[in-house]
Every structure is written in C-alpha cells, then in structure tokens.
Design a protein around this motif. Structure first.
Motif, PDB file in Angstrom:
ATOM      1  N   VAL A  31      43.886  41.990  94.091  1.00  0.00           N
ATOM      2  CA  VAL A  31      44.544  41.010  93.218  1.00  0.00           C
ATOM      3  C   VAL A  31      43.544  40.408  92.245  1.00  0.00           C
ATOM      4  O   VAL A  31      43.827  40.220  91.061  1.00  0.00           O
ATOM      5  N   ASP A  32      42.349  40.103  92.756  1.00  0.00           N
ATOM      6  CA  ASP A  32      41.320  39.516  91.905  1.00  0.00           C
ATOM      7  C   ASP A  32      40.918  40.476  90.787  1.00  0.00           C
ATOM      8  O   ASP A  32      40.695  40.063  89.643  1.00  0.00           O
ATOM      9  N   GLU A  33      40.800  41.782  91.100  1.00  0.00           N
ATOM     10  CA  GLU A  33      40.448  42.763  90.086  1.00  0.00           C
ATOM     11  C   GLU A  33      41.531  42.874  89.006  1.00  0.00           C
ATOM     12  O   GLU A  33      41.249  43.027  87.822  1.00  0.00           O
ATOM     13  N   GLU A  34      42.783  42.785  89.438  1.00  0.00           N
ATOM     14  CA  GLU A  34      43.900  42.868  88.494  1.00  0.00           C
ATOM     15  C   GLU A  34      43.883  41.674  87.536  1.00  0.00           C
ATOM     16  O   GLU A  34      44.157  41.805  86.351  1.00  0.00           O
ATOM     17  N   GLU A  35      43.548  40.501  88.088  1.00  0.00           N
ATOM     18  CA  GLU A  35      43.516  39.302  87.259  1.00  0.00           C
ATOM     19  C   GLU A  35      42.354  39.331  86.271  1.00  0.00           C
ATOM     20  O   GLU A  35      42.448  38.767  85.186  1.00  0.00           O
ATOM     21  N   LYS A  36      41.274  39.969  86.653  1.00  0.00           N
ATOM     22  CA  LYS A  36      40.120  40.059  85.763  1.00  0.00           C
ATOM     23  C   LYS A  36      40.368  41.009  84.596  1.00  0.00           C
ATOM     24  O   LYS A  36      39.739  40.904  83.561  1.00  0.00           O
ATOM     25  N   TYR A  37      41.301  41.958  84.717  1.00  0.00           N
ATOM     26  CA  TYR A  37      41.568  42.942  83.646  1.00  0.00           C
ATOM     27  C   TYR A  37      42.207  42.248  82.446  1.00  0.00           C
ATOM     28  O   TYR A  37      43.121  41.444  82.598  1.00  0.00           O
ATOM     29  N   THR A  38      41.713  42.509  81.257  1.00  0.00           N
ATOM     30  CA  THR A  38      42.244  41.904  80.038  1.00  0.00           C
ATOM     31  C   THR A  38      43.025  42.934  79.231  1.00  0.00           C
ATOM     32  O   THR A  38      42.603  44.087  79.116  1.00  0.00           O
ATOM     33  N   TYR A  39      44.153  42.488  78.677  1.00  0.00           N
ATOM     34  CA  TYR A  39      44.982  43.368  77.864  1.00  0.00           C
ATOM     35  C   TYR A  39      44.605  43.313  76.383  1.00  0.00           C
ATOM     36  O   TYR A  39      45.199  44.010  75.565  1.00  0.00           O
ATOM     37  N   TRP A  40      43.638  42.481  76.044  1.00  0.00           N
ATOM     38  CA  TRP A  40      43.227  42.370  74.646  1.00  0.00           C
ATOM     39  C   TRP A  40      42.641  43.663  74.110  1.00  0.00           C
ATOM     40  O   TRP A  40      42.758  43.975  72.913  1.00  0.00           O
ATOM     41  N   ILE A  41      42.023  44.416  74.988  1.00  0.00           N
ATOM     42  CA  ILE A  41      41.433  45.689  74.537  1.00  0.00           C
ATOM     43  C   ILE A  41      42.528  46.655  74.101  1.00  0.00           C
ATOM     44  O   ILE A  41      42.445  47.289  73.046  1.00  0.00           O
ATOM     45  N   ASP A  42      43.604  46.724  74.899  1.00  0.00           N
ATOM     46  CA  ASP A  42      44.719  47.593  74.531  1.00  0.00           C
ATOM     47  C   ASP A  42      45.385  47.110  73.245  1.00  0.00           C
ATOM     48  O   ASP A  42      45.748  47.902  72.367  1.00  0.00           O
ATOM     49  N   ALA A  43      45.539  45.797  73.109  1.00  0.00           N
ATOM     50  CA  ALA A  43      46.148  45.243  71.899  1.00  0.00           C
ATOM     51  C   ALA A  43      45.297  45.547  70.679  1.00  0.00           C
ATOM     52  O   ALA A  43      45.817  45.897  69.605  1.00  0.00           O
ATOM     53  N   LEU A  44      43.990  45.436  70.844  1.00  0.00           N
ATOM     54  CA  LEU A  44      43.085  45.725  69.729  1.00  0.00           C
ATOM     55  C   LEU A  44      43.169  47.189  69.319  1.00  0.00           C
ATOM     56  O   LEU A  44      43.142  47.516  68.125  1.00  0.00           O
ATOM     57  N   ARG A  45      43.318  48.064  70.275  1.00  0.00           N
ATOM     58  CA  ARG A  45      43.454  49.488  69.973  1.00  0.00           C
ATOM     59  C   ARG A  45      44.724  49.761  69.178  1.00  0.00           C
ATOM     60  O   ARG A  45      44.724  50.515  68.212  1.00  0.00           O
ATOM     61  N   VAL A  46      45.826  49.134  69.601  1.00  0.00           N
ATOM     62  CA  VAL A  46      47.102  49.327  68.899  1.00  0.00           C
ATOM     63  C   VAL A  46      47.023  48.791  67.474  1.00  0.00           C
ATOM     64  O   VAL A  46      47.475  49.438  66.516  1.00  0.00           O
ATOM     65  N   ILE A  47      46.455  47.585  67.316  1.00  0.00           N
ATOM     66  CA  ILE A  47      46.334  46.982  65.982  1.00  0.00           C
ATOM     67  C   ILE A  47      45.467  47.844  65.075  1.00  0.00           C
ATOM     68  O   ILE A  47      45.786  48.054  63.898  1.00  0.00           O
ATOM     69  N   THR A  48      44.384  48.352  65.599  1.00  0.00           N
ATOM     70  CA  THR A  48      43.498  49.213  64.801  1.00  0.00           C
ATOM     71  C   THR A  48      44.209  50.484  64.360  1.00  0.00           C
ATOM     72  O   THR A  48      44.099  50.904  63.198  1.00  0.00           O
ATOM     73  N   PHE A  49      44.964  51.073  65.275  1.00  0.00           N
ATOM     74  CA  PHE A  49      45.708  52.286  64.929  1.00  0.00           C
ATOM     75  C   PHE A  49      46.732  52.005  63.836  1.00  0.00           C
ATOM     76  O   PHE A  49      46.859  52.759  62.866  1.00  0.00           O
ATOM     77  N   LEU A  50      47.482  50.893  63.981  1.00  0.00           N
ATOM     78  CA  LEU A  50      48.501  50.559  62.985  1.00  0.00           C
ATOM     79  C   LEU A  50      47.876  50.263  61.622  1.00  0.00           C
ATOM     80  O   LEU A  50      48.427  50.636  60.575  1.00  0.00           O
ATOM     81  N   PHE A  51      46.740  49.612  61.616  1.00  0.00           N
ATOM     82  CA  PHE A  51      46.054  49.304  60.357  1.00  0.00           C
ATOM     83  C   PHE A  51      45.626  50.581  59.640  1.00  0.00           C
ATOM     84  O   PHE A  51      45.854  50.747  58.444  1.00  0.00           O
ATOM     85  N   LEU A  52      45.016  51.488  60.384  1.00  0.00           N
ATOM     86  CA  LEU A  52      44.569  52.748  59.777  1.00  0.00           C
ATOM     87  C   LEU A  52      45.761  53.582  59.315  1.00  0.00           C
ATOM     88  O   LEU A  52      45.710  54.211  58.246  1.00  0.00           O
ATOM     89  N   ALA A  53      46.833  53.583  60.113  1.00  0.00           N
ATOM     90  CA  ALA A  53      48.029  54.326  59.707  1.00  0.00           C
ATOM     91  C   ALA A  53      48.640  53.739  58.440  1.00  0.00           C
ATOM     92  O   ALA A  53      49.101  54.459  57.551  1.00  0.00           O
ATOM     93  N   SER A  54      48.647  52.399  58.333  1.00  0.00           N
ATOM     94  CA  SER A  54      49.177  51.733  57.144  1.00  0.00           C
ATOM     95  C   SER A  54      48.347  52.082  55.913  1.00  0.00           C
ATOM     96  O   SER A  54      48.891  52.350  54.837  1.00  0.00           O
ATOM     97  N   CYS A  55      47.033  52.086  56.054  1.00  0.00           N
ATOM     98  CA  CYS A  55      46.155  52.437  54.933  1.00  0.00           C
ATOM     99  C   CYS A  55      46.405  53.870  54.468  1.00  0.00           C
ATOM    100  O   CYS A  55      46.474  54.151  53.263  1.00  0.00           O
ATOM    101  N   ALA A  56      46.538  54.765  55.430  1.00  0.00           N
ATOM    102  CA  ALA A  56      46.767  56.162  55.090  1.00  0.00           C
ATOM    103  C   ALA A  56      48.114  56.345  54.398  1.00  0.00           C
ATOM    104  O   ALA A  56      48.225  57.089  53.412  1.00  0.00           O
TER     105      ALA A  56
END
Length: 255
Positions: A31-56
């Motif tokens: 449980v402690d390991e699950e709580e330590k995991y952050t979803y910001w990394i996944d969100a940052l990956r999605v945002i980066t992909f969408l930004f690059l796709a928008s530019c293209a």
C-alpha cells in the motif's frame, strides 16, 4: 538406495527468485509503495505527445507556415464565418448592403460579387481590401470590369455593349469588298462570336471563384425587378475600346 525410497521422494518445484521477495513484503508495504507512485509522469507524457502532435498537424495544415496554428490564411473549415455561412444558408444582400463588405471594416468579411453571386474573399484581404490591387471589386458586383479590365470605370454588373470590345472596327475601304447583304451577314456572325467571347470570359471568373479552395460562395445580390432597364447604357471604356482593330480584308472565296 532402495526403490521404495526413490518412490517416496517428490521432485521439488523450481524455485522462483522473485517469489521470495514478494512474500517478504507485507500488505502495508504494498500500500505504501502504491501511495508513493505519482501519476504526474504519465500526465506529462500525454501532454508532451499532444503538444508535438498539435505542432505537426499545424505545420501540415498550414503548408509549413506555422507550428503553432498562427497562419494568416486559415483554411475555410477553421474559420467561424465559414461555418456560419454553411449553417445559416445563403445571404441575400442589396447592392447597398453589399457595399459594407468592402474590407474597410476589419471586423467584417470581404465580399465581392460577380454575375449576381457573392463570394467571401476574406482570405485575400491583402488583395481585395483597402490598398489591394483588386480593391475595386470589393463590396460590389463588378462583372463588367472582370471582362473589360477597366476596374475603376466598370464597377457594375451591366454587361450591355461589352461585346463591342471583341467586334472589329468598320473600315469603308475594307468593307467595300463585300456586298451590303454579305456585310450584314458577316457582322451578324462577328456579333455572335463576340457575345460568345464575353460569355466565356465571364464564365471563367465565375468558375475561378466558384471552384476556389480559398474563397467560397455566401449568397446572391438582391436587386429590384427591371433595374437594368432603368440604368443608362454605358459606353465601352477607353482601354477596351483601344484594343479593337479594323476588320481584316476579304480573302479569295470568303463570304
């Protein structure tokens, strides 16, 4: 070793080096390991992909003009006024109402009309707006000017007499080569050809705007019945008149 002893022995399953590590963790540790995991990394990956796709996508749609949707001449499907025109149906404007769309008001689209059909040429504001080389066509139906080339003088849809620019000039010396009946028949053929040339010249411009991917039709000019008969007949403009030549001499056997 006795056979009975061999039969009593059972093979041991292969040991999994990961399994002991898993068994050593308590439920609380998981449980402690699950709580330590952050979803910001996944969100940052999605945002980066969408930004690059928008530019293209922006680069592709703008034909290399911009990566950030900053192109000056956006395609029709990205313009609000284009969608409004599609949903609201065709406009019907009087000549007076049409004159308000000459490009002087930056908040309004730029309209031109040709042969009674109104086209939105806002994507060519630098050409049809104030100071543009074709500003004479904005805010009016200048069908006559499209054919004669007299932009300032012929800002009107009145096409009467335009065929004269394609008719040869009379010359007594040359015309004497035909009899009166033959000359009358010749002039009738010349007039038919001249009117066909006017029709084709006007049709060329109607098709140019009607088939354009840059401009689009928005409506029609609304005029009072019998308006043309109330207009004074116009003289052929000087530039169109100067392009006329004398009738060619008669060749042998020509009728």
């Amino acid at each position: 070793m006795a056979d009975s002893e061999l039969r009593q022995r059972k093979p041991h399953a292969a040991e999994d080096p990961i399994e002991p590590a898993r068994k050593k963790k308590s439920p609380q540790q998981l449980v402690d390991e699950e709580e330590k995991y952050t979803y910001w990394i996944d969100a940052l990956r999605v945002i980066t992909f969408l930004f690059l796709a928008s530019c293209a996508l922006s680069y592709w749609i703008s034909n290399g003009e911009s990566f950030f949707w900053g192109q000056k001449n956006k395609p029709n499907y990205m313009r609000v006024d284009w969608w409004k025109a599609k949903m609201n149906g065709p406009l019907y404007l009087t000549p007076e109402e049409l004159s308000a769309y000459d490009g002087k008001d930056p908040s309004k689209p730029v309209y031109i009309a040709i042969n009674g059909t109104i086209f939105d040429v806002s994507l060519g504001r630098h050409i049809y707006g104030p100071g543009g080389s074709y500003n004479y066509f904005a805010g009016c139906d200048a069908a006559r000017a499209f054919v004669t080339g007299c932009f300032a003088e012929d800002r009107t849809p009145d096409m009467r007499g335009v065929e004269d620019m394609f008719l040869p000039l009379d010359d007594p010396e040359t015309d004497a080569q035909w009899t009166a009946a033959e000359l009358e028949e010749l002039k009738a053929r010349e007039l038919a050809v001249a009117r066909q040339r006017v029709h084709e010249a006007l049709k060329h411009w109607v098709n140019f705007f009607g088939n354009s991917k840059k401009y689009h039709r928005v409506g029609f000019v609304k005029r009072d019945e019998g308006w043309l008969e109330r207009e004074p007949r116009r003289e052929l403009c000087a530039a169109a008149q100067q392009g006329r030549t004398k009738r060619k001499p008669r060749h042998g056997g020509e009728k």
